[in-house]
Design an enzyme around this catalytic site. Structure first.
Site, PDB file in Angstrom:
ATOM      1  CB  THR A 195       1.554 -11.532  12.511  1.00 41.31           C
ATOM      2  OG1 THR A 195       1.615 -11.715  13.838  1.00 41.31           O
ATOM      3  CG2 THR A 195       1.685 -12.809  11.711  1.00 41.31           C
ATOM      4  N   GLY A 215      -1.524   0.579  -0.786  1.00 35.20           N
ATOM      5  CA  GLY A 215      -2.766   1.713  -0.870  1.00 35.20           C
ATOM      6  C   GLY A 215      -3.966   1.193  -1.602  1.00 35.20           C
ATOM      7  CD1 TRP A 247      -2.929   2.032  -8.827  1.00 36.51           C
ATOM      8  CD2 TRP A 247      -1.666   2.814 -10.456  1.00 36.51           C
ATOM      9  NE1 TRP A 247      -2.013   0.970  -9.169  1.00 36.51           N
ATOM     10  CE2 TRP A 247      -1.286   1.645 -10.210  1.00 36.51           C
ATOM     11  CE3 TRP A 247      -1.155   3.306 -11.688  1.00 36.51           C
ATOM     12  CZ2 TRP A 247      -0.150   1.130 -10.648  1.00 36.51           C
ATOM     13  CZ3 TRP A 247      -0.158   2.862 -12.163  1.00 36.51           C
ATOM     14  CH2 TRP A 247       0.468   1.498 -11.691  1.00 36.51           C
ATOM     15  CB  SER A 293       0.380   3.982  -1.746  1.00 34.86           C
ATOM     16  OG  SER A 293       1.397   3.180  -2.144  1.00 34.86           O
ATOM     17  CG  HIS A 307       3.949   6.093  -3.246  1.00 35.70           C
ATOM     18  ND1 HIS A 307       2.490   6.299  -3.291  1.00 35.70           N
ATOM     19  CD2 HIS A 307       4.251   5.357  -4.338  1.00 35.70           C
ATOM     20  CE1 HIS A 307       1.981   5.682  -4.402  1.00 35.70           C
ATOM     21  NE2 HIS A 307       3.200   4.949  -5.075  1.00 35.70           N
ATOM     22  CD  GLU A 312      12.997   3.196 -12.890  1.00 33.50           C
ATOM     23  OE1 GLU A 312      12.180   2.178 -12.571  1.00 33.50           O
ATOM     24  OE2 GLU A 312      13.837   3.712 -11.749  1.00 33.50           O
TER      25      GLU A 312
END
Ligand SMILES: Cc1ncc(COP(=O)(O)O)c(C=O)c1O
Length: 417
Positions: free
Chosen positions: A40, A67, A100, A195, A200, A352
């Site tokens: 954690t 993000g 987004w 993000s 990214h 892609e």
């Protein structure tokens, strides 16, 4: 729909949105955390935050699990009761329509009123003069999205926002490392978000960061990230300045378990932080590689004898030193009708692709569900980006000759599709 049936199961693209994004060293850093059994949020998270804040030139950075979570925190902190200048339910917020999903939803979730504005199709970002014209007495916040390494003139927007006491938030999730006149994007507003999702500029699998310069804002973010809890978690090596104040004021409470605000659980794990930190250390190199790959792809296409301006590429805005995320591409108008067929062809060839963000977001069914464009306004530039635009990846490592040729031959075949 049926054009892309195969995409759902096909994983073996030759040219992916991101290739080989996690290094051996990243994996070893993650393993160290696992071996320590302290999974954690703890010292790795803190170390990443400190390193990030220093490099970005801001006072505070706080890591979160995505993000989207950073955007959620930015809005809920901007409207927090502990803030002097705060957003209230019903306040108007200007937001680019080319955004987004989770740039937008925190506004709605808080009860704010999004006011969409169109973009400049040449930069994919808002035009600062258009934005300034849209500001009125009901505007309480500007929520900018710095799209794909680019931005508008944030110095100009910041000046107006300050003068009018408008809260400025930068969703910089796509533009880590880009600079405007040598100042990092994401550091102009009251809050900036980042993000670290797959593909990214850097990735920790899932992960994000939020930055600010104000101590009070930081205390709010800190509590909101973790249950509204004054102490964060027991393993996280940082206490808020207000810790002693609350501990004294509430002597009957266990000082380790005081809840001072409303809250979410948006904490990252230390595994994500260790990977993110290790990637962040090589950010400059990654930016350079992506720049070189972009140049190589564009030059290869333009040098070929079949090149006839079939595609347009987005150039950096004025004074921007870009850190590209992907390679947004706009196809010539005459191919508009066959765009989906062309993307399906690229898919079959092993390349892609994806849309540029998600197009004009008001076209998405979810905005109808919440009646976010009641007058059915049209956004012509974002619409044309949606209809003509798509994106391929830019990789962290140098693009291979094979992939360059694959892109060149598939792209320049568009006429025959
Ligand atoms: C502009 C923008 N904002 C927010 C996000 C959300 O980031 P995350 O996927 O880390 O939740 C993205 C995701 O790609 C994005 O492009």
């Amino acid at each position: 729909m049926s054009l892309f049936k195969k995409t759902l199961i096909k994983k073996n693209y030759k040219y992916k949105l991101l290739d080989d994004g996690i290094s051996k060293e990243d994996i070893s850093k993650a393993k160290n955390v696992l071996n320590s059994k302290q999974i954690t949020m703890a010292s790795q998270t803190r170390k990443f935050e400190e390193t990030f804040a220093k490099k970005m030139g801001v006072k505070h950075a706080l890591m979160v699990n995505s993000g989207s979570s950073a955007n959620l925190l930015a809005i809920f902190a901007a409207g927090n009761p502990l803030r002097k200048n705060k957003l209230k339910k019903g306040d108007e917020v200007i937001i680019p329509v080319l955004c987004w999903s989770t740039s937008l939803w925190p506004l709605v979730q808080f009860g704010l009123k999004p006011v969409f504005i169109d973009i400049d199709p040449n930069t994919l970002n808002v035009n600062e003069d258009d934005l300034i014209k849209k500001i009125n007495s009901r505007t309480k916040c500007i929520f900018l999205v710095n799209v794909h390494g680019n931005s508008c003139d944030l110095f100009k927007i910041r000046k107006i926002a300050k003068k009018k006491k408008i809260i400025l938030i930068e969703d910089n999730c796509e533009s880590l490392g880009s600079k405007l006149k040598n100042k990092h994007l994401g550091t102009f507003g009251d809050f900036g978000t980042f993000s670290f999702f797959y593909s990214h500029q850097i990735t920790s699998g899932e992960g994000g960061m939020i930055v600010c310069n104000n101590d009070n804002d930081y205390e709010i973010l800190f509590a909101l990230r973790s249950h509204g809890w004054l102490g964060g978690t027991r393993f996280y090596p940082r206490r808020l300045k207000s810790y002693n104040y609350y501990a004294k004021k509430y002597p009957s409470l266990d000082p380790r378990y005081i809840f001072v605000n409303s809250g979410f659980n948006l904490r990252p794990t230390d595994i994500q932080a260790a990977i993110g930190l290790n990637q962040f250390k090589r950010l400059n190199k990654l930016i350079l590689n992506r720049k070189q790959n972009r140049k190589l792809i564009i030059e290869t296409l333009k040098k070929d004898r079949r090149w006839e301006n079939q595609f347009q590429f987005i150039e950096p805005s004025k004074n921007i030193n870009p850190s590209w995320m992907g390679l947004p591409i706009i196809i010539a108008k005459k191919y508009k009708k066959q765009k989906m067929k062309f993307l399906s062809y690229l898919d079959a060839k092993g390349i892609e692709t994806r849309p540029i963000i998600s197009g004009a977001f008001t076209n998405q069914p979810a905005t109808k569900l919440y009646n976010l464009n009641p007058t059915k306004r049209k956004f012509n530039s974002a619409q044309s980006v949606q209809e003509l635009g798509f994106l391929i990846g830019l990789h962290q490592n140098k693009i291979s000759k094979d992939n360059l040729n694959l892109i060149k031959d598939s792209f320049l075949n568009i006429e025959k599709i």
